[in-house]
Enzyme design. Sequence first.
Site, PDB file in Angstrom:
ATOM      1  N   LYS A 137      39.515  14.339  82.447  1.00 41.61           N
ATOM      2  CA  LYS A 137      39.996  14.420  80.973  1.00 41.61           C
ATOM      3  C   LYS A 137      41.176  13.583  80.409  1.00 41.61           C
ATOM      4  O   LYS A 137      41.113  13.260  79.615  1.00 41.61           O
ATOM      5  CB  LYS A 137      40.413  16.010  80.847  1.00 41.61           C
ATOM      6  CG  LYS A 137      39.041  16.833  80.665  1.00 41.61           C
ATOM      7  CD  LYS A 137      39.493  18.094  79.769  1.00 41.61           C
ATOM      8  CE  LYS A 137      38.232  19.253  79.871  1.00 41.61           C
ATOM      9  NZ  LYS A 137      38.588  20.249  79.412  1.00 41.61           N
ATOM     10  N   LYS A 166      28.745  19.151  76.151  1.00 40.02           N
ATOM     11  CA  LYS A 166      28.739  19.039  74.740  1.00 40.02           C
ATOM     12  C   LYS A 166      29.700  18.037  73.946  1.00 40.02           C
ATOM     13  O   LYS A 166      29.295  17.765  72.830  1.00 40.02           O
ATOM     14  CB  LYS A 166      28.889  20.308  74.087  1.00 40.02           C
ATOM     15  CG  LYS A 166      30.485  20.996  74.622  1.00 40.02           C
ATOM     16  CD  LYS A 166      30.531  22.405  74.488  1.00 40.02           C
ATOM     17  CE  LYS A 166      31.841  22.951  75.511  1.00 40.02           C
ATOM     18  NZ  LYS A 166      31.748  24.489  75.656  1.00 40.02           N
ATOM     19  N   LYS A 198      26.742  15.032  84.143  1.00 39.88           N
ATOM     20  CA  LYS A 198      26.633  16.369  83.903  1.00 39.88           C
ATOM     21  C   LYS A 198      26.466  16.513  82.318  1.00 39.88           C
ATOM     22  O   LYS A 198      26.907  15.673  81.614  1.00 39.88           O
ATOM     23  CB  LYS A 198      27.870  17.254  84.153  1.00 39.88           C
ATOM     24  CG  LYS A 198      28.252  18.435  83.829  1.00 39.88           C
ATOM     25  CD  LYS A 198      29.526  18.894  83.946  1.00 39.88           C
ATOM     26  CE  LYS A 198      30.578  18.586  82.753  1.00 39.88           C
ATOM     27  NZ  LYS A 198      31.679  19.527  82.808  1.00 39.88           N
TER      28      LYS A 198
HETATM   29  P1  TYM Z   1      33.280  25.350  79.569  1.00 38.46           P
HETATM   30  O1  TYM Z   1      33.479  25.798  78.199  1.00 38.46           O
HETATM   31  O2  TYM Z   1      33.579  23.910  79.727  1.00 38.46           O
HETATM   32  O3  TYM Z   1      32.002  25.476  80.004  1.00 38.46           O
HETATM   33  C1  TYM Z   1      31.766  27.101  80.045  1.00 38.46           C
HETATM   34  C2  TYM Z   1      30.747  27.330  81.136  1.00 38.46           C
HETATM   35  O4  TYM Z   1      29.502  26.459  81.225  1.00 38.46           O
HETATM   36  C3  TYM Z   1      29.497  25.871  82.550  1.00 38.46           C
HETATM   37  N1  TYM Z   1      28.932  24.315  82.396  1.00 38.46           N
HETATM   38  C4  TYM Z   1      27.832  24.093  83.074  1.00 38.46           C
HETATM   39  N2  TYM Z   1      27.056  24.671  83.819  1.00 38.46           N
HETATM   40  C5  TYM Z   1      26.016  24.018  84.283  1.00 38.46           C
HETATM   41  N3  TYM Z   1      25.848  22.589  83.973  1.00 38.46           N
HETATM   42  C6  TYM Z   1      26.375  21.956  83.015  1.00 38.46           C
HETATM   43  N4  TYM Z   1      26.273  20.898  82.838  1.00 38.46           N
HETATM   44  C7  TYM Z   1      27.625  22.873  82.485  1.00 38.46           C
HETATM   45  N5  TYM Z   1      28.428  22.456  81.594  1.00 38.46           N
HETATM   46  C8  TYM Z   1      29.215  23.587  81.568  1.00 38.46           C
HETATM   47  C9  TYM Z   1      30.783  25.625  82.938  1.00 38.46           C
HETATM   48  O5  TYM Z   1      30.755  25.682  84.540  1.00 38.46           O
HETATM   49  C10 TYM Z   1      31.565  27.260  82.647  1.00 38.46           C
HETATM   50  O6  TYM Z   1      30.912  28.125  83.577  1.00 38.46           O
HETATM   51  N6  TYM Z   1      37.498  26.488  82.274  1.00 38.46           N
HETATM   52  C11 TYM Z   1      36.143  27.040  81.740  1.00 38.46           C
HETATM   53  C12 TYM Z   1      36.558  28.231  80.515  1.00 38.46           C
HETATM   54  C13 TYM Z   1      37.361  29.161  81.257  1.00 38.46           C
HETATM   55  C14 TYM Z   1      37.007  30.302  82.210  1.00 38.46           C
HETATM   56  C15 TYM Z   1      38.101  31.058  82.295  1.00 38.46           C
HETATM   57  C16 TYM Z   1      35.995  30.343  82.887  1.00 38.46           C
HETATM   58  C17 TYM Z   1      38.519  29.617  80.969  1.00 38.46           C
HETATM   59  N7  TYM Z   1      39.120  30.495  81.493  1.00 38.46           N
HETATM   60  C18 TYM Z   1      38.107  32.155  83.285  1.00 38.46           C
HETATM   61  C19 TYM Z   1      35.823  31.352  83.757  1.00 38.46           C
HETATM   62  C20 TYM Z   1      37.118  32.394  83.982  1.00 38.46           C
HETATM   63  C21 TYM Z   1      35.539  25.989  80.977  1.00 38.46           C
HETATM   64  O7  TYM Z   1      35.643  24.718  81.250  1.00 38.46           O
HETATM   65  O8  TYM Z   1      34.356  26.348  80.266  1.00 38.46           O
END
Ligand code: TYM
Length: 335
Positions: free
Chosen positions: A115, A200, A197
């Site tokens: 990032k 979005k 990966k």
């Molecule tokens: P975020 O919003 O980036 O992603 C949300 C969830 O989607 C999964 N993910 C994927 N899984 C498979 N293939 C992909 N291409 C892909 N892109 C995204 C992510 O692994 C995630 O599970 N830091 C977290 C948000 C968060 C969180 C937490 C999660 C904040 N606090 C506490 C669990 C517990 C995140 O970046 O989400």
Amino acid sequence: MMSDKKILYSGMQPTGQLTLGNYLGALKNWLLLQEEYNCLFSVVDLHSLTVRQKPADLRKNARNLLMQYIAAGIDPEENIVYYQSHVSGHAELAWILNCYTHLGELNRMTQFKEKSAKHESNINAGLFTYPVLMAADILLFNTDLVPVGHDQKQHLELARDIASRFNNANGDVFTVPDPYIAKVAARVMSLQEPTKKMSKSDENPNAYILLLDEPNVIRNKIKRAVTDSDAEIRFDRGNKAGISNLIEIYSCFTGMTMDEVQSHFEGKGYGDFKKEVGDVVAEGLRPLQERYKELQKNKDYIDQIIKKNGETANYLAQKTLRKVKKKVGLPELVR
Ligand code: TYM
């Protein structure tokens, strides 16, 4: 949250629309686990502030995200679906945990490195301490299990280390959480660059499928997916990343194993294969899309869910915070 089931916590950032990666990597597993656990599913709006957001967009995305959880099948009466920013305990605990996290640990986080490379002009302190806030989210609720995609594995390991370090210093306060990362589709790949990966924030919309994409858009994006030239439908991530990604996606929507998918398409060409993948994804997402449209009409219902769940989450968060503050020596508030 009163029963003695174990506790599950997960969340997503409201930084745009949900992709098939978010769905297969995380949301779909939440659906599988929601009955077995007491669950909290948050819209982690505080995390989103680490990258500049337009305020009006953030507000809209947060609400749409919460509605997509429910549209996907998360029951908001049985689970706590809420906005992270409605529970001030997240930020409070994050501060305390910052004091139990080493700079070296944060420096090793690959997501921070990625990032910062992407947002060179805004490498803020929040981006650096992002994983500490995530640890606070999880530890605030004595979480046992955290279902996430593969990209969050490193953050989860850090949360475990922080919990253990705190417990070693202050006595057992936190439950050390376990990750839940599914074997299939824990890393859904970009349709245009299948060694990357699916994200979005990709500039090319053909690289991702949004859960709310129209069926014909979904079919077209899959039709255009980058594959290879050897014309064999075989699961081999190393040499056939594009085809393997589509096989995984197909397997998730049909419940077939990878082997079954391979034999199902034996002797068929990529054109036929992609058409079937497009069909199962478009059809598989249809119920979610229909429920989403219904929810959009139901403003009061959503408002009431947000209010009620926010209150419950606050109550639970305060219980943990009181304990933590006492353990570290912060004075009690006398009423
Ligand atoms: P975020 O919003 O980036 O992603 C949300 C969830 O989607 C999964 N993910 C994927 N899984 C498979 N293939 C992909 N291409 C892909 N892109 C995204 C992510 O692994 C995630 O599970 N830091 C977290 C948000 C968060 C969180 C937490 C999660 C904040 N606090 C506490 C669990 C517990 C995140 O970046 O989400």
